[in-house]
Design a protein around this motif. Structure first.
Motif, PDB file in Angstrom:
ATOM      1  N   LEU A 203       0.827  -1.208   0.000  1.00 35.38           N
ATOM      2  CA  LEU A 203       0.000   0.000   0.000  1.00 35.38           C
ATOM      3  C   LEU A 203       0.860   1.256   0.000  1.00 35.38           C
ATOM      4  O   LEU A 203       0.507   2.253  -0.647  1.00 35.38           O
ATOM      5  CB  LEU A 203      -0.939  -0.013   1.207  1.00 35.38           C
ATOM      6  N   GLU A 204       1.970   1.205   0.698  1.00 36.58           N
ATOM      7  CA  GLU A 204       2.891   2.346   0.665  1.00 36.58           C
ATOM      8  C   GLU A 204       3.422   2.573  -0.748  1.00 36.58           C
ATOM      9  O   GLU A 204       3.522   3.711  -1.224  1.00 36.58           O
ATOM     10  CB  GLU A 204       4.056   2.109   1.635  1.00 36.58           C
ATOM     11  N   ARG A 205       3.721   1.477  -1.446  1.00 41.50           N
ATOM     12  CA  ARG A 205       4.185   1.607  -2.829  1.00 41.50           C
ATOM     13  C   ARG A 205       3.070   2.142  -3.730  1.00 41.50           C
ATOM     14  O   ARG A 205       3.321   2.937  -4.648  1.00 41.50           O
ATOM     15  CB  ARG A 205       4.704   0.262  -3.327  1.00 41.50           C
ATOM     16  N   ALA A 206       1.831   1.723  -3.481  1.00 41.36           N
ATOM     17  CA  ALA A 206       0.703   2.241  -4.266  1.00 41.36           C
ATOM     18  C   ALA A 206       0.530   3.738  -4.042  1.00 41.36           C
ATOM     19  O   ALA A 206       0.270   4.496  -4.997  1.00 41.36           O
ATOM     20  CB  ALA A 206      -0.573   1.485  -3.893  1.00 41.36           C
ATOM     21  N   ARG A 207       0.668   4.179  -2.803  1.00 40.68           N
ATOM     22  CA  ARG A 207       0.563   5.621  -2.529  1.00 40.68           C
ATOM     23  C   ARG A 207       1.666   6.385  -3.254  1.00 40.68           C
ATOM     24  O   ARG A 207       1.456   7.509  -3.734  1.00 40.68           O
ATOM     25  CB  ARG A 207       0.615   5.879  -1.027  1.00 40.68           C
ATOM     26  N   GLY A 208       2.852   5.776  -3.341  1.00 42.62           N
ATOM     27  CA  GLY A 208       3.945   6.416  -4.061  1.00 42.62           C
ATOM     28  C   GLY A 208       3.652   6.617  -5.532  1.00 42.62           C
ATOM     29  O   GLY A 208       4.215   7.527  -6.168  1.00 42.62           O
ATOM     30  N   LEU A 209       2.788   5.778  -6.089  1.00 44.46           N
ATOM     31  CA  LEU A 209       2.404   5.910  -7.495  1.00 44.46           C
ATOM     32  C   LEU A 209       1.357   6.991  -7.708  1.00 44.46           C
ATOM     33  O   LEU A 209       1.107   7.393  -8.847  1.00 44.46           O
ATOM     34  CB  LEU A 209       1.858   4.578  -8.017  1.00 44.46           C
ATOM     35  N   ILE A 292       4.697  -0.352 -24.196  1.00 45.64           N
ATOM     36  CA  ILE A 292       5.967   0.285 -24.546  1.00 45.64           C
ATOM     37  C   ILE A 292       5.794   1.793 -24.663  1.00 45.64           C
ATOM     38  O   ILE A 292       6.613   2.576 -24.138  1.00 45.64           O
ATOM     39  CB  ILE A 292       6.521  -0.313 -25.847  1.00 45.64           C
ATOM     40  N   GLU A 293       4.730   2.233 -25.328  1.00 48.75           N
ATOM     41  CA  GLU A 293       4.482   3.663 -25.472  1.00 48.75           C
ATOM     42  C   GLU A 293       4.291   4.329 -24.113  1.00 48.75           C
ATOM     43  O   GLU A 293       4.810   5.432 -23.864  1.00 48.75           O
ATOM     44  CB  GLU A 293       3.247   3.888 -26.346  1.00 48.75           C
ATOM     45  N   LEU A 294       3.554   3.671 -23.227  1.00 44.82           N
ATOM     46  CA  LEU A 294       3.285   4.238 -21.907  1.00 44.82           C
ATOM     47  C   LEU A 294       4.556   4.294 -21.070  1.00 44.82           C
ATOM     48  O   LEU A 294       4.832   5.295 -20.386  1.00 44.82           O
ATOM     49  CB  LEU A 294       2.208   3.411 -21.217  1.00 44.82           C
ATOM     50  N   LEU A 295       5.356   3.239 -21.103  1.00 43.33           N
ATOM     51  CA  LEU A 295       6.614   3.231 -20.359  1.00 43.33           C
ATOM     52  C   LEU A 295       7.566   4.312 -20.849  1.00 43.33           C
ATOM     53  O   LEU A 295       8.317   4.901 -20.055  1.00 43.33           O
ATOM     54  CB  LEU A 295       7.283   1.860 -20.482  1.00 43.33           C
ATOM     55  N   ALA A 296       7.549   4.585 -22.145  1.00 42.59           N
ATOM     56  CA  ALA A 296       8.465   5.568 -22.713  1.00 42.59           C
ATOM     57  C   ALA A 296       8.152   6.985 -22.255  1.00 42.59           C
ATOM     58  O   ALA A 296       9.052   7.830 -22.188  1.00 42.59           O
ATOM     59  CB  ALA A 296       8.432   5.490 -24.237  1.00 42.59           C
ATOM     60  N   ARG A 297       6.891   7.256 -21.912  1.00 44.72           N
ATOM     61  CA  ARG A 297       6.522   8.635 -21.580  1.00 44.72           C
ATOM     62  C   ARG A 297       6.201   8.870 -20.107  1.00 44.72           C
ATOM     63  O   ARG A 297       5.947  10.013 -19.705  1.00 44.72           O
ATOM     64  CB  ARG A 297       5.322   9.074 -22.425  1.00 44.72           C
ATOM     65  N   ASP A 298       6.211   7.821 -19.291  1.00 43.04           N
ATOM     66  CA  ASP A 298       5.794   7.979 -17.900  1.00 43.04           C
ATOM     67  C   ASP A 298       6.783   7.280 -16.975  1.00 43.04           C
ATOM     68  O   ASP A 298       6.818   6.048 -16.892  1.00 43.04           O
ATOM     69  CB  ASP A 298       4.386   7.397 -17.707  1.00 43.04           C
ATOM     70  N   ASP A 299       7.589   8.069 -16.273  1.00 48.26           N
ATOM     71  CA  ASP A 299       8.639   7.465 -15.442  1.00 48.26           C
ATOM     72  C   ASP A 299       8.127   7.000 -14.086  1.00 48.26           C
ATOM     73  O   ASP A 299       8.903   6.467 -13.287  1.00 48.26           O
ATOM     74  CB  ASP A 299       9.817   8.421 -15.275  1.00 48.26           C
ATOM     75  N   ARG A 300       6.847   7.182 -13.797  1.00 50.03           N
ATOM     76  CA  ARG A 300       6.336   6.715 -12.506  1.00 50.03           C
ATOM     77  C   ARG A 300       6.465   5.194 -12.377  1.00 50.03           C
ATOM     78  O   ARG A 300       6.519   4.657 -11.269  1.00 50.03           O
ATOM     79  CB  ARG A 300       4.880   7.137 -12.315  1.00 50.03           C
ATOM     80  N   PHE A 301       6.510   4.493 -13.518  1.00 48.99           N
ATOM     81  CA  PHE A 301       6.576   3.036 -13.470  1.00 48.99           C
ATOM     82  C   PHE A 301       7.889   2.536 -12.869  1.00 48.99           C
ATOM     83  O   PHE A 301       7.959   1.401 -12.400  1.00 48.99           O
ATOM     84  CB  PHE A 301       6.356   2.468 -14.869  1.00 48.99           C
ATOM     85  N   ASP A 302       8.921   3.368 -12.875  1.00 51.27           N
ATOM     86  CA  ASP A 302      10.182   2.975 -12.239  1.00 51.27           C
ATOM     87  C   ASP A 302       9.980   2.632 -10.766  1.00 51.27           C
ATOM     88  O   ASP A 302      10.716   1.810 -10.205  1.00 51.27           O
ATOM     89  CB  ASP A 302      11.216   4.099 -12.351  1.00 51.27           C
ATOM     90  N   GLN A 303       8.986   3.261 -10.137  1.00 48.00           N
ATOM     91  CA  GLN A 303       8.766   3.051  -8.705  1.00 48.00           C
ATOM     92  C   GLN A 303       8.276   1.645  -8.391  1.00 48.00           C
ATOM     93  O   GLN A 303       8.362   1.198  -7.238  1.00 48.00           O
ATOM     94  CB  GLN A 303       7.759   4.073  -8.183  1.00 48.00           C
ATOM     95  N   VAL A 304       7.749   0.947  -9.397  1.00 47.16           N
ATOM     96  CA  VAL A 304       7.290  -0.421  -9.171  1.00 47.16           C
ATOM     97  C   VAL A 304       8.478  -1.357  -8.942  1.00 47.16           C
ATOM     98  O   VAL A 304       8.359  -2.382  -8.270  1.00 47.16           O
ATOM     99  CB  VAL A 304       6.436  -0.888 -10.371  1.00 47.16           C
ATOM    100  N   ILE A 305       9.635  -0.995  -9.495  1.00 50.49           N
ATOM    101  CA  ILE A 305      10.845  -1.816  -9.344  1.00 50.49           C
ATOM    102  C   ILE A 305      11.464  -1.518  -7.985  1.00 50.49           C
ATOM    103  O   ILE A 305      11.895  -0.408  -7.705  1.00 50.49           O
ATOM    104  CB  ILE A 305      11.861  -1.509 -10.460  1.00 50.49           C
ATOM    105  N   THR A 306      11.502  -2.537  -7.124  1.00 52.08           N
ATOM    106  CA  THR A 306      12.052  -2.336  -5.781  1.00 52.08           C
ATOM    107  C   THR A 306      13.415  -2.985  -5.579  1.00 52.08           C
ATOM    108  O   THR A 306      14.153  -2.596  -4.673  1.00 52.08           O
ATOM    109  CB  THR A 306      11.086  -2.890  -4.717  1.00 52.08           C
ATOM    110  N   HIS A 307      13.767  -3.975  -6.412  1.00 52.25           N
ATOM    111  CA  HIS A 307      15.037  -4.686  -6.224  1.00 52.25           C
ATOM    112  C   HIS A 307      15.647  -5.018  -7.578  1.00 52.25           C
ATOM    113  O   HIS A 307      14.944  -5.430  -8.497  1.00 52.25           O
ATOM    114  CB  HIS A 307      14.832  -5.995  -5.441  1.00 52.25           C
ATOM    115  N   GLU A 308      16.957  -4.831  -7.658  1.00 57.90           N
ATOM    116  CA  GLU A 308      17.746  -5.220  -8.828  1.00 57.90           C
ATOM    117  C   GLU A 308      18.856  -6.145  -8.327  1.00 57.90           C
ATOM    118  O   GLU A 308      19.718  -5.728  -7.558  1.00 57.90           O
ATOM    119  CB  GLU A 308      18.335  -3.992  -9.510  1.00 57.90           C
ATOM    120  N   VAL A 309      18.822  -7.395  -8.751  1.00 63.02           N
ATOM    121  CA  VAL A 309      19.683  -8.427  -8.185  1.00 63.02           C
ATOM    122  C   VAL A 309      20.513  -9.065  -9.303  1.00 63.02           C
ATOM    123  O   VAL A 309      19.959  -9.448 -10.337  1.00 63.02           O
ATOM    124  CB  VAL A 309      18.834  -9.507  -7.474  1.00 63.02           C
TER     125      VAL A 309
END
Length: 338
Positions: A203-209, A292-309
């Protein structure tokens, strides 16, 4: 080449695998990022995804991005950034001509639904047909592009629901698909978006979006008949019951979350008396291009990524991805060059 290979329940190995060679109509991609999906988690933690049992070594992964390594046709230059439509469509059926994702006998990257299994892309290289390739627009990073497949799932659910523009939307479940669905609903003009979950972390991540409201199930209950559309992303029967109570009369529920095989306990009397439409959603059709079009123009989706391993810590990545409280989308970085 190196690959991450599931041999059975909680048996994931980094091992050598034969490097594939592209044939006519195929291209080879050097994989950069692979997202861990719910089906990948089931294959690793349980050795099966529903009825699909790992019966031979399986490379997981269908949420992918990378760069062209070899295109025998010469159409795509080495280094071209790409992502994928991970489906191979099956046999067309009458009435389904425009819905190839529903054709029987299809295949999907990283799936044990076929024998031999359809290998996925958590490896250094992947060979696919040219039609599965999507070239990235300038400015869309390979990391964000790894969200293309799950975002396409979310967009397909929104389309099946009849759209969300100007509507009051309830997103049930705030795991990775739920987060992407909520973000997509906001981007596509929903008047109000409310997200639910049983844990505070999602829910905290959803609020961040930027969702308008969040509801922690077990402590709060969505208001009855307060929503035009419910986008159910958990696949939990109790959550579907919540959606049935929450949508207005003649409202729509899009069932995006996958459910297990067999009978499911649902309270359907209210669905009938309110004439609610419960619509199934399976993967996606051509929403991958919209994603792809939506990802290219909206950087809010980066917030969904929480871990890079990194790939050599893949077992930790799969453990983290299973913990809904701490993780959204977990990406595996697959043996970067240099």
């Amino acid at each position: 080449m190196k690959a991450l290979v599931i041999h059975g329940k909680q048996d994931l190995r980094e091992q050598e695998w034969e490097t594939p060679e592209p044939q006519d109509g195929q291209v080879r991609v050097r994989i950069a990022w692979g997202g861990i999906c719910g089906s990948d988690l089931h294959y690793y933690h349980e050795g099966a995804n529903g009825a699909f049992v790992v019966r031979e070594p399986l490379i997981p992964g269908h949420e992918l991005s990378g760069t062209i390594d070899l295109d025998p046709s010469g159409e795509l230059a080495p280094g071209t950034p790409v992502t994928f439509h991970p489906a191979t469509f099956g046999e067309c059926q009458p009435g389904l001509e425009a819905l190839p994702h529903l054709w029987p006998k299809g295949a999907y990257l990283g799936s044990a639904s076929t024998t031999p299994h359809t290998q996925g892309g958590m490896s250094e290289y992947l060979v696919v047909t040219r039609g599965m390739i999507r070239v990235l627009p300038e400015g869309l990073s390979l990391k964000r592009a790894a969200l293309t497949e799950p975002l396409a799932v979310a967009l397909h659910g929104i389309n099946v629901a009849g759209g969300v523009e100007g509507k009051r939307v309830l997103v049930c479940g705030s795991g990775p698909i739920g987060l992407l669905t909520a973000a997509a609903a906001l981007a596509k003009g929903a008047r109000e978006v409310t997200a639910t979950d049983v844990f505070e972390g999602p829910l905290e991540r959803a609020r961040g979006l930027g969702v308008h409201h969040t509801i922690r199930i077990g402590e709060q209950t969505p208001e009855a008949e307060a929503y035009d559309v419910a986008l159910e992303c958990s696949g939990v029967p109790a959550s579907i019951d919540t959606a049935i109570r929450a949508v207005r009369r003649a409202g729509v529920i899009a069932q995006i979350g996958m459910m297990g095989a067999g009978p499911q306990p649902l309270e359907l009397a209210m669905l009938i008396s309110k004439e609610i439409q419960l619509r199934g959603c399976f993967r996606f059709n051509q929403e991958v291009d919209e994603a792809i079009e939506l990802l290219a123009r909206d950087d809010r989706f980066d917030q969904v990524i929480t871990h890079e391993v990194p790939a050599d810590q893949a077992i930790d990545a799969f453990a983290t991805a299973k913990d809904a409280q701490v993780s959204g989308k977990v990406l595996v970085q697959l043996w970067p060059q240099g």
